[in-house]
Design a protein around this motif. Structure first.
Motif, PDB file in Angstrom:
ATOM      1  N   LEU A   1       0.826  -1.214   0.000  1.00 18.20           N
ATOM      2  CA  LEU A   1       0.000   0.000   0.000  1.00 18.20           C
ATOM      3  C   LEU A   1       0.861   1.265   0.000  1.00 18.20           C
ATOM      4  O   LEU A   1       0.523   2.266  -0.628  1.00 18.20           O
ATOM      5  CB  LEU A   1      -0.917   0.011   1.215  1.00 18.20           C
ATOM      6  CG  LEU A   1      -2.263  -0.715   1.083  1.00 18.20           C
ATOM      7  CD1 LEU A   1      -2.963  -0.768   2.426  1.00 18.20           C
ATOM      8  CD2 LEU A   1      -3.146  -0.036   0.049  1.00 18.20           C
ATOM      9  N   LYS A   2       1.987   1.217   0.707  1.00 17.73           N
ATOM     10  CA  LYS A   2       2.881   2.367   0.794  1.00 17.73           C
ATOM     11  C   LYS A   2       3.741   2.536  -0.455  1.00 17.73           C
ATOM     12  O   LYS A   2       4.470   3.527  -0.587  1.00 17.73           O
ATOM     13  CB  LYS A   2       3.786   2.227   2.021  1.00 17.73           C
ATOM     14  CG  LYS A   2       3.041   2.338   3.341  1.00 17.73           C
ATOM     15  CD  LYS A   2       3.918   1.946   4.517  1.00 17.73           C
ATOM     16  CE  LYS A   2       5.078   2.918   4.691  1.00 17.73           C
ATOM     17  NZ  LYS A   2       5.904   2.558   5.882  1.00 17.73           N
ATOM     18  N   GLY A   3       3.686   1.562  -1.365  1.00 18.49           N
ATOM     19  CA  GLY A   3       4.470   1.647  -2.586  1.00 18.49           C
ATOM     20  C   GLY A   3       5.896   1.154  -2.439  1.00 18.49           C
ATOM     21  O   GLY A   3       6.723   1.333  -3.351  1.00 18.49           O
ATOM     22  N   GLU A   4       6.213   0.530  -1.316  1.00 18.91           N
ATOM     23  CA  GLU A   4       7.565   0.022  -1.080  1.00 18.91           C
ATOM     24  C   GLU A   4       7.776  -1.343  -1.710  1.00 18.91           C
ATOM     25  O   GLU A   4       8.922  -1.742  -1.953  1.00 18.91           O
ATOM     26  CB  GLU A   4       7.825  -0.061   0.421  1.00 18.91           C
ATOM     27  CG  GLU A   4       7.791   1.286   1.121  1.00 18.91           C
ATOM     28  CD  GLU A   4       7.776   1.170   2.635  1.00 18.91           C
ATOM     29  OE1 GLU A   4       8.284   2.086   3.294  1.00 18.91           O
ATOM     30  OE2 GLU A   4       7.237   0.161   3.149  1.00 18.91           O
ATOM     31  N   MET A   5       6.674  -2.050  -1.932  1.00 20.27           N
ATOM     32  CA  MET A   5       6.748  -3.391  -2.505  1.00 20.27           C
ATOM     33  C   MET A   5       5.642  -3.566  -3.540  1.00 20.27           C
ATOM     34  O   MET A   5       4.744  -2.736  -3.651  1.00 20.27           O
ATOM     35  CB  MET A   5       6.591  -4.463  -1.409  1.00 20.27           C
ATOM     36  CG  MET A   5       7.758  -4.580  -0.467  1.00 20.27           C
ATOM     37  SD  MET A   5       7.477  -5.841   0.833  1.00 20.27           S
ATOM     38  CE  MET A   5       7.284  -7.337  -0.166  1.00 20.27           C
ATOM     39  N   SER A   6       5.751  -4.668  -4.269  1.00 21.32           N
ATOM     40  CA  SER A   6       4.722  -5.056  -5.232  1.00 21.32           C
ATOM     41  C   SER A   6       4.198  -6.428  -4.814  1.00 21.32           C
ATOM     42  O   SER A   6       4.800  -7.095  -3.968  1.00 21.32           O
ATOM     43  CB  SER A   6       5.323  -5.120  -6.643  1.00 21.32           C
ATOM     44  OG  SER A   6       4.345  -5.513  -7.587  1.00 21.32           O
ATOM     45  N   ILE A   7       3.084  -6.843  -5.372  1.00 17.37           N
ATOM     46  CA  ILE A   7       2.581  -8.180  -5.067  1.00 17.37           C
ATOM     47  C   ILE A   7       3.522  -9.230  -5.664  1.00 17.37           C
ATOM     48  O   ILE A   7       3.871 -10.215  -5.018  1.00 17.37           O
ATOM     49  CB  ILE A   7       1.146  -8.375  -5.609  1.00 17.37           C
ATOM     50  CG1 ILE A   7       0.187  -7.437  -4.881  1.00 17.37           C
ATOM     51  CG2 ILE A   7       0.690  -9.830  -5.426  1.00 17.37           C
ATOM     52  CD1 ILE A   7      -1.224  -7.434  -5.430  1.00 17.37           C
ATOM     53  N   ILE A   8       3.957  -8.997  -6.897  1.00 18.32           N
ATOM     54  CA  ILE A   8       4.865  -9.909  -7.582  1.00 18.32           C
ATOM     55  C   ILE A   8       6.184  -9.209  -7.863  1.00 18.32           C
ATOM     56  O   ILE A   8       6.216  -8.096  -8.382  1.00 18.32           O
ATOM     57  CB  ILE A   8       4.275 -10.409  -8.915  1.00 18.32           C
ATOM     58  CG1 ILE A   8       2.828 -10.901  -8.736  1.00 18.32           C
ATOM     59  CG2 ILE A   8       5.155 -11.507  -9.508  1.00 18.32           C
ATOM     60  CD1 ILE A   8       2.678 -12.116  -7.873  1.00 18.32           C
TER      61      ILE A   8
END
Length: 201
Positions: free
Chosen positions: A106-113
């Motif tokens: 949600l914070k944009g630090e990671m992606s789902i994949i």
């Protein structure tokens, strides 16, 4: 790349927000179980490497006792099983300890994949990923390497698979990785606590 810069980020935000809302009752139950099982915080924060080698703090449910040495892969601990809590064993086996990373997404630090985020001190992994531009994209909750061996893979092979993901990244490929991840988690593929390539908390 339009998919990576815009579409993928939009999908990540929408799905993680929906996931957080829908799973909130289940997450609350897990929080209560963790608090009852052992003393210490519910969440575990750890420095990880994000896109372009930027640093961020990854969130997980705490699965180990509070006196566990920090920033140490589980397989490097002496008698690692003694550090893992009772609820922690279940969370690790089912990968439910990763659920709080919805917040990182949600914070944009990671992606789902994407490639799993390296520890800040895993210089060998970062160096190997540089060969494949795998440090130039957002790390993921799950990835191509995770469904092709997960914790059992040596760094060279894991990095090469991360590079393959960079080359093949697209909506259909992400869907394929996501679906295979579900089946991999259900089978607990590749998770070996205390082994040579064991899971890092």
């Amino acid at each position: 790349m339009i998919y990576q810069k815009y579409i993928k980020k939009m999908i990540d935000f929408i799905l993680s927000l929906l996931g957080l809302i829908l799973l909130s009752p289940f997450i609350i139950i897990l929080i209560v179980c963790i608090k009852i099982d052992s003393r210490g915080p519910v969440f575990f924060k750890q420095r990880r490497i994000g896109i372009n080698k930027s640093e961020f703090y990854i969130l997980k449910f705490r699965t180990m006792k509070i006196d566990t040495p920090k920033d140490t892969p589980t397989h490097l601990l002496e008698n690692p099983e003694s550090y893992i809590t009772r609820v922690g064993k279940f969370l690790r086996k089912t990968s439910l300890d990763e659920l709080p990373q919805i917040i990182n997404i949600l914070k944009g630090e990671m992606s789902i994949i994407g490639p799993r985020p390296a520890l800040w001190n895993q210089y060998d992994l970062m160096k190997e990923r540089d060969k494949y531009n795998a440090n130039d994209i957002s790390p993921g909750l799950t990835g191509w390497a995770q469904i092709n061996g997960r914790d059992e893979l040596p760094i060279e092979v894991k990095s090469r698979l991360d590079g393959e993901y960079v080359e093949k990244m697209s909506f259909p490929f992400d869907v394929k990785v996501f679906i295979k991840t579900v089946f991999s988690v259900l089978r607990s593929d590749g998770v070996k606590e205390g082994n040579s390539q064991s899971k890092i908390q």
